[in-house]
Motif scaffolding. Structure first.
Motif, mmCIF file in Angstrom:
data_model
loop_
_atom_site.group_PDB
_atom_site.id
_atom_site.type_symbol
_atom_site.label_atom_id
_atom_site.label_comp_id
_atom_site.label_asym_id
_atom_site.label_seq_id
_atom_site.Cartn_x
_atom_site.Cartn_y
_atom_site.Cartn_z
ATOM 1 N N THR A 16 0.817 -1.210 0.000
ATOM 2 C CA THR A 16 0.000 0.000 0.000
ATOM 3 C C THR A 16 0.853 1.264 0.000
ATOM 4 O O THR A 16 0.556 2.234 -0.706
ATOM 5 N N THR A 17 1.923 1.268 0.774
ATOM 6 C CA THR A 17 2.824 2.420 0.780
ATOM 7 C C THR A 17 3.431 2.630 -0.600
ATOM 8 O O THR A 17 3.566 3.765 -1.075
ATOM 9 N N THR A 18 3.779 1.537 -1.272
ATOM 10 C CA THR A 18 4.312 1.621 -2.626
ATOM 11 C C THR A 18 3.272 2.189 -3.581
ATOM 12 O O THR A 18 3.562 3.085 -4.388
ATOM 13 N N VAL A 19 2.046 1.682 -3.498
ATOM 14 C CA VAL A 19 0.964 2.145 -4.374
ATOM 15 C C VAL A 19 0.738 3.641 -4.216
ATOM 16 O O VAL A 19 0.729 4.406 -5.191
ATOM 17 N N MET A 20 0.538 4.060 -2.975
ATOM 18 C CA MET A 20 0.143 5.453 -2.726
ATOM 19 C C MET A 20 1.266 6.440 -3.054
ATOM 20 O O MET A 20 1.019 7.499 -3.649
ATOM 21 N N ASN A 21 2.482 6.110 -2.668
ATOM 22 C CA ASN A 21 3.584 7.047 -2.911
ATOM 23 C C ASN A 21 4.009 7.080 -4.374
ATOM 24 O O ASN A 21 4.323 8.142 -4.918
ATOM 25 N N LEU A 22 4.009 5.915 -5.023
ATOM 26 C CA LEU A 22 4.336 5.902 -6.445
ATOM 27 C C LEU A 22 3.260 6.632 -7.249
ATOM 28 O O LEU A 22 3.558 7.354 -8.211
ATOM 29 N N ALA A 23 2.001 6.470 -6.827
ATOM 30 C CA ALA A 23 0.906 7.181 -7.498
ATOM 31 C C ALA A 23 1.101 8.687 -7.408
ATOM 32 O O ALA A 23 0.849 9.415 -8.376
ATOM 33 N N SER A 24 1.571 9.158 -6.257
ATOM 34 C CA SER A 24 1.747 10.605 -6.089
ATOM 35 C C SER A 24 2.838 11.148 -6.998
ATOM 36 O O SER A 24 2.726 12.266 -7.515
ATOM 37 N N ILE A 25 3.891 10.359 -7.205
ATOM 38 C CA ILE A 25 4.976 10.795 -8.098
ATOM 39 C C ILE A 25 4.500 10.798 -9.551
ATOM 40 O O ILE A 25 4.710 11.766 -10.298
ATOM 41 N N ILE A 26 3.859 9.716 -9.972
ATOM 42 C CA ILE A 26 3.384 9.624 -11.357
ATOM 43 C C ILE A 26 2.334 10.693 -11.643
ATOM 44 O O ILE A 26 2.246 11.215 -12.760
ATOM 45 N N ALA A 27 1.552 11.059 -10.616
ATOM 46 C CA ALA A 27 0.491 12.053 -10.784
ATOM 47 C C ALA A 27 1.026 13.453 -11.044
ATOM 48 O O ALA A 27 0.257 14.335 -11.435
ATOM 49 N N TYR A 75 -7.864 7.932 -17.616
ATOM 50 C CA TYR A 75 -6.647 7.896 -16.803
ATOM 51 C C TYR A 75 -5.484 7.425 -17.668
ATOM 52 O O TYR A 75 -5.667 6.674 -18.631
ATOM 53 N N ASP A 76 -4.284 7.869 -17.295
ATOM 54 C CA ASP A 76 -3.080 7.413 -17.986
ATOM 55 C C ASP A 76 -2.494 6.172 -17.327
ATOM 56 O O ASP A 76 -1.947 5.301 -18.007
ATOM 57 N N VAL A 77 -2.588 6.121 -15.990
ATOM 58 C CA VAL A 77 -2.026 5.015 -15.228
ATOM 59 C C VAL A 77 -2.993 4.608 -14.119
ATOM 60 O O VAL A 77 -3.556 5.469 -13.429
ATOM 61 N N VAL A 78 -3.193 3.301 -13.971
ATOM 62 C CA VAL A 78 -3.958 2.750 -12.856
ATOM 63 C C VAL A 78 -3.023 1.852 -12.049
ATOM 64 O O VAL A 78 -2.399 0.940 -12.605
ATOM 65 N N LEU A 79 -2.901 2.129 -10.757
ATOM 66 C CA LEU A 79 -2.108 1.298 -9.857
ATOM 67 C C LEU A 79 -3.055 0.495 -8.980
ATOM 68 O O LEU A 79 -3.974 1.059 -8.374
ATOM 69 N N VAL A 80 -2.850 -0.821 -8.922
ATOM 70 C CA VAL A 80 -3.784 -1.709 -8.242
ATOM 71 C C VAL A 80 -3.159 -2.272 -6.971
ATOM 72 O O VAL A 80 -2.100 -2.910 -7.006
ATOM 73 N N ASP A 81 -3.829 -2.047 -5.844
ATOM 74 C CA ASP A 81 -3.413 -2.595 -4.555
ATOM 75 C C ASP A 81 -4.120 -3.925 -4.356
ATOM 76 O O ASP A 81 -5.361 -3.991 -4.400
ATOM 77 N N THR A 82 -3.362 -4.992 -4.133
ATOM 78 C CA THR A 82 -3.915 -6.344 -4.093
ATOM 79 C C THR A 82 -3.792 -6.972 -2.708
ATOM 80 O O THR A 82 -3.035 -6.495 -1.863
ATOM 81 N N PRO A 83 -4.519 -8.073 -2.448
ATOM 82 C CA PRO A 83 -4.449 -8.723 -1.141
ATOM 83 C C PRO A 83 -3.047 -9.233 -0.826
ATOM 84 O O PRO A 83 -2.343 -9.733 -1.707
ATOM 85 N N GLY A 84 -2.676 -9.148 0.430
ATOM 86 C CA GLY A 84 -1.358 -9.616 0.872
ATOM 87 C C GLY A 84 -1.453 -10.911 1.631
ATOM 88 O O GLY A 84 -1.034 -11.000 2.787
ATOM 89 N N ALA A 195 13.216 10.707 0.628
ATOM 90 C CA ALA A 195 12.076 9.819 0.430
ATOM 91 C C ALA A 195 11.472 10.034 -0.957
ATOM 92 O O ALA A 195 11.154 9.064 -1.665
ATOM 93 N N ARG A 196 11.312 11.296 -1.347
ATOM 94 C CA ARG A 196 10.774 11.575 -2.689
ATOM 95 C C ARG A 196 11.719 11.091 -3.777
ATOM 96 O O ARG A 196 11.293 10.563 -4.809
ATOM 97 N N GLU A 197 13.010 11.250 -3.540
ATOM 98 C CA GLU A 197 13.998 10.824 -4.523
ATOM 99 C C GLU A 197 13.910 9.328 -4.798
ATOM 100 O O GLU A 197 14.019 8.890 -5.951
ATOM 101 N N ASP A 198 13.695 8.534 -3.747
ATOM 102 C CA ASP A 198 13.584 7.079 -3.928
ATOM 103 C C ASP A 198 12.465 6.735 -4.901
ATOM 104 O O ASP A 198 12.648 5.945 -5.846
ATOM 105 N N TYR A 199 11.290 7.299 -4.672
ATOM 106 C CA TYR A 199 10.141 6.971 -5.519
ATOM 107 C C TYR A 199 10.265 7.562 -6.922
ATOM 108 O O TYR A 199 9.790 6.961 -7.890
ATOM 109 N N ARG A 200 10.912 8.701 -7.032
ATOM 110 C CA ARG A 200 11.120 9.272 -8.368
ATOM 111 C C ARG A 200 12.041 8.377 -9.197
ATOM 112 O O ARG A 200 11.850 8.244 -10.410
#
Length: 221
Positions: A16-27, A75-84, A195-200
């Protein structure tokens, strides 16, 4: 449109952290939707905490079959959060049939590699969807942790990102505060910037991988 599934059948890998933070960068440059098909609804809960402040949209729909209809949306990109969990295998398999790419976050601990391998070998690889493993929650004080984990992944023949996500305390409080990495307060500007640099870096690798590949909409045209 690109549909990207973030998956790992081991809980606590940081999906979930990956989904949300990567989404913010791509957005920052694209129209982004996060689709939460995890019954725990972690992304949706995070979005509720954020209110109207997120720079992307979030859809709470635990029916993965509806992903096919998302290609009709603007939308240009859809990020999907899946069951763990292992119980989510059927859901993950369904999601992957509609996906263009899969990201598999994993902790650098050797104990995390068994469920990661199972996810790749039993679900991701049979789907034929391109993927990369993303080393997540890496201790920035222990550089050898990254090199040892990379050696394990390379030895197992798993495709991986060249970049990794370092573990910072600022990430742990973000869901409660309803913040994503592009919104981190600059009270500790040095850590927020790192932190932002990592996701970028991960986002840049992702777009580079897409540069010469068509999405499933184009392939099926």
């Amino acid at each position: 449109m690109r549909i990207v599934t973030i998956a790992n059948q081991k809980g606590g890998a940081g999906k979930t952290t990956t989904v949300m933070n990567l989404a913010s960068i791509i957005a920052e440059h694209s129209r982004v939707l996060v689709a939460d098909v995890d019954p725990q609804k972690s992304s949706a809960w995070w979005a509720d905490r954020a209110g109207e402040e997120l720079p992307f949209d979030v859809a709470d729909d635990t029916n993965p079959a509806n992903l096919a209809r998302l290609r009709e949306l603007a939308y240009d990109v859809v990020l999907v959060d899946t069951p763990g969990s292992l119980e989510g295998r059927d859901v993950l398999a369904t999601v992957l049939t509609e996906s263009d790419f899969a990201i598999l976050p994993t902790e650098p601990s050797p104990l995390a590699f068994a469920p990661l391998l199972e996810t790749v070998n039993q679900v991701v690889a049979p789907s034929g969807v391109p993927y990369r493993v993303l080393l997540n929650k890496v201790d920035p004080r222990v550089p050898v942790e990254i090199s040892d984990a990379e050696a394990l992944l390379d030895g197992a023949g798993l495709a991986r990102f060249g970049s990794a996500i370092r573990e910072y305390k600022i990430h742990k409080m973000a869901p409660v505060e309803g913040k994503v990495v592009t919104q981190y307060a600059d009270g500790d500007s040095r850590i927020a910037a790192k932190a932002r640099e990592d996701y970028r870096r991960v986002a840049l690798e992702l777009t580079s991988l897409w540069a010469n590949t068509a999405d499933r909409t184009t392939v099926g045209a």
